[in-house]
Motif scaffolding. Structure first.
Motif, mmCIF file in Angstrom:
data_model
loop_
_atom_site.group_PDB
_atom_site.id
_atom_site.type_symbol
_atom_site.label_atom_id
_atom_site.label_comp_id
_atom_site.label_asym_id
_atom_site.label_seq_id
_atom_site.Cartn_x
_atom_site.Cartn_y
_atom_site.Cartn_z
ATOM 1 N N GLN A 1 0.765 -1.141 0.089
ATOM 2 C CA GLN A 1 -0.035 -0.019 0.023
ATOM 3 C C GLN A 1 0.869 1.343 -0.119
ATOM 4 O O GLN A 1 1.669 1.355 0.814
ATOM 5 C CB GLN A 1 -0.700 -0.026 1.289
ATOM 6 N N GLN B 1 -0.294 7.743 0.653
ATOM 7 C CA GLN B 1 -0.868 8.702 -0.027
ATOM 8 C C GLN B 1 -0.375 10.317 0.467
ATOM 9 O O GLN B 1 -0.281 11.157 -0.217
ATOM 10 C CB GLN B 1 -2.525 8.821 0.041
ATOM 11 N N LYS C 1 -2.642 3.683 -5.993
ATOM 12 C CA LYS C 1 -3.069 3.432 -4.619
ATOM 13 C C LYS C 1 -2.229 2.133 -3.986
ATOM 14 O O LYS C 1 -1.886 2.159 -2.932
ATOM 15 C CB LYS C 1 -4.462 3.047 -4.765
#
Length: 353
Positions: free
Chosen positions: A115, A118, A153
Motif C-alpha cells: 500500500q 498517499q 493506490k
C-alpha cells in the motif's frame, strides 16, 4: 467515469531487492496460510467466524515475541494486504463465485501487495521521471512500457514461474466514453470460430494450445527425464513455463483486440449465457473450450462496456440462438463439428482497430 485500472511493468531487481522480496513473499504467504488454518479450525471446531482483522491483530501481537522477530523484516503492508485478499476470497466463496480458499505453496509464482502512502505519494511515485519507491525495497528499476496516469493506490510485485519479476500499479483514472452508436449485434460463441456475429462476421480461432502443442510436448518430455530439483530439471521446467506463458499471452492479446473492437463498433451487444464450466467436463471438447477462454472474453466485454458507455446483455441459457433466423425464427438443420473446413473465415472488420 472514474475507474481503477492496473498497469503491469517489467521489474529488474538487484541482489538486495531480490533478497528482500523473498522475505516479503515468504511472510505474506505465511500470513495467508496461518490465517486460513486458524479460520478453518475456528469455524469447524468452535463454530465461530474469524475475520481478517482478527488475524491481523493476532499477528501484530506475535511481533512482540522474540521467536517471531523475523516478521518485522517484511513490509507490514504485505501482511495486511494478504489478509484483505483472504477476506475477499471468503466473500467470493460465500457468494458462490469461487471455491474454498486454498493454501499457498512456496514453489511456483509468488506475489506481495504494498500500500502506497498517499501523504508522501509525490516522493514515492513520479511518472514523468519514471520513479517508483517501495518501502524496504528502495527505487525500482522498471521498464516503463506504457504511460501511467492518475495517482497509484497499490503496487503488487509478482514473481512468475519463469523467474521474471513484474510490478502492477493500480490507479484511479477518468475514462471517457466512446461516441454513441445505434448499431446492435448478437454474438455466438463457438469452437470453429471464437465468435460469430449476427451480421455474419467471423473471428476465426487461432487455437493457441494446438499451435504450441508440439513444442510443449517436447519440453515436457525432456522435463520428465530430468532428476527432480536438479539444475537441469530447473532449466527444463523454465522452458516448459515459457511455452505456457507464451500461449497465455497470445490468447490474452487476441481476446483484448477482439473485445475492444466489439465495444468500439457496437452500442448494444447481446451474448449467450453458456454453462462453460459444464462444457469443460466434456472430455472430447474440454481442450477446445478452454482454448477459447469464454469466461475471460465475457469478463472483458462486461468491464469495457461499462468503461465506454455500452450495453451488454445475456439471453436465457436455454433459449436457442445458434442456427435460428432472427427474422422468421426458422431453425436450420443440425451441424456436425467435424464437417467444417475452418480454413476460410470472414475477418471481423473491427479487429486490429
Amino acid at each position: 467515469m472514474v475507474s481503477s485500472i492496473s498497469c503491469k511493468l517489467r521489474f529488474y531487481p538487484n541482489a538486495a531487492q531480490r533478497q528482500q522480496l523473498a522475505v516479503d513473499f515468504g511472510v505474506a504467504r505465511w500470513a495467508w496460510n496461518t490465517a486460513l488454518d486458524a479460520r478453518s479450525f475456528c469455524y469447524r471446531a468452535l463454530g465461530r467466524s474469524v475475520s481478517g482483522a482478527d488475524c491481523s491483530r493476532a499477528i501484530t501481537e506475535l511481533k512482540a515475541d522474540p521467536a517471531y522477530a523475523w516478521l518485522k523484516d517484511a513490509n507490514s503492508t504485505a501482511i495486511t494486504q494478504a489478509l484483505r485478499d483472504q477476506d475477499r476470497a471468503f466473500a467470493n466463496f460465500y457468494a458462490k463465485r469461487a471455491g474454498f480458499p486454498k493454501f499457498k505453496s512456496k514453489r511456483g509464482p509468488q506475489s506481495a501487495r504494498y500500500q502506497l502512502d498517499q501523504r508522501n505519494i509525490h516522493r514515492t511515485f513520479d511518472a514523468a521521471t519514471e520513479t517508483l519507491v517501495l518501502p524496504k525495497l528502495g527505487k525500482l528499476k522498471l521498464r516503463w512500457s506504457q504511460p501511467i496516469t492518475g495517482i497509484p493506490k497499490m503496487a503488487t510485485v509478482s514473481h512468475d514461474a519463469v523467474g521474471d519479476y513484474y510490478v502492477s500499479i493500480s490507479c484511479e483514472i477518468e475514462i471517457n466514453e466512446l461516441p454513441p452508436t445505434n448499431k446492435a449485434v448478437g454474438i455466438d460463441l463457438g469452437i470453429k470460430d471464437v465468435i460469430v456475429t449476427s451480421d455474419g462476421a467471423k473471428s476465426g480461432n487461432p487455437k493457441f494450445i494446438e499451435k504450441y502443442k508440439r513444442q510443449l510436448k517436447r519440453a515436457q518430455q525432456v522435463l520428465s527425464r530430468r532428476v527432480k530439483w536438479s539444475g537441469r530439471w530447473h532449466r527444463a521446467r523454465v522452458r516448459v513455463a515459457k511455452i505456457q506463458r507464451k500461449t497465455a499471452r497470445c490468447r490474452a492479446d487476441f481476446l483484448h483486440k477482439l473485445t475492444t473492437g466489439l465495444v468500439r463498433a457496437y452500442g448494444f451487444i447481446a451474448t449467450e449465457d453458456l454453462n462453460l464450466s459444464g462444457m469443460l467436463k466434456n472430455q472430447k471438447l474440454a481442450k477446445a473450450v478452454a482454448d477459447i477462454s469464454g469466461h475471460e472474453l465475457m469478463r472483458q466485454l462486461a468491464y469495457k462496456a461499462q468503461w465506454y458507455g455500452r450495453e451488454v446483455v445475456k439471453i436465457g441459457r436455454f433459449e436457442r440462438s445458434t442456427g435460428v433466423c432472427p427474422d422468421c425464427g426458422l431453425i436450420a438443420p443440425s451441424w456436425r463439428l467435424a464437417c467444417a473446413d475452418g480454413n476460410v473465415n470472414v475477418a471481423l472488420p473491427m479487429i486490429g482497430t
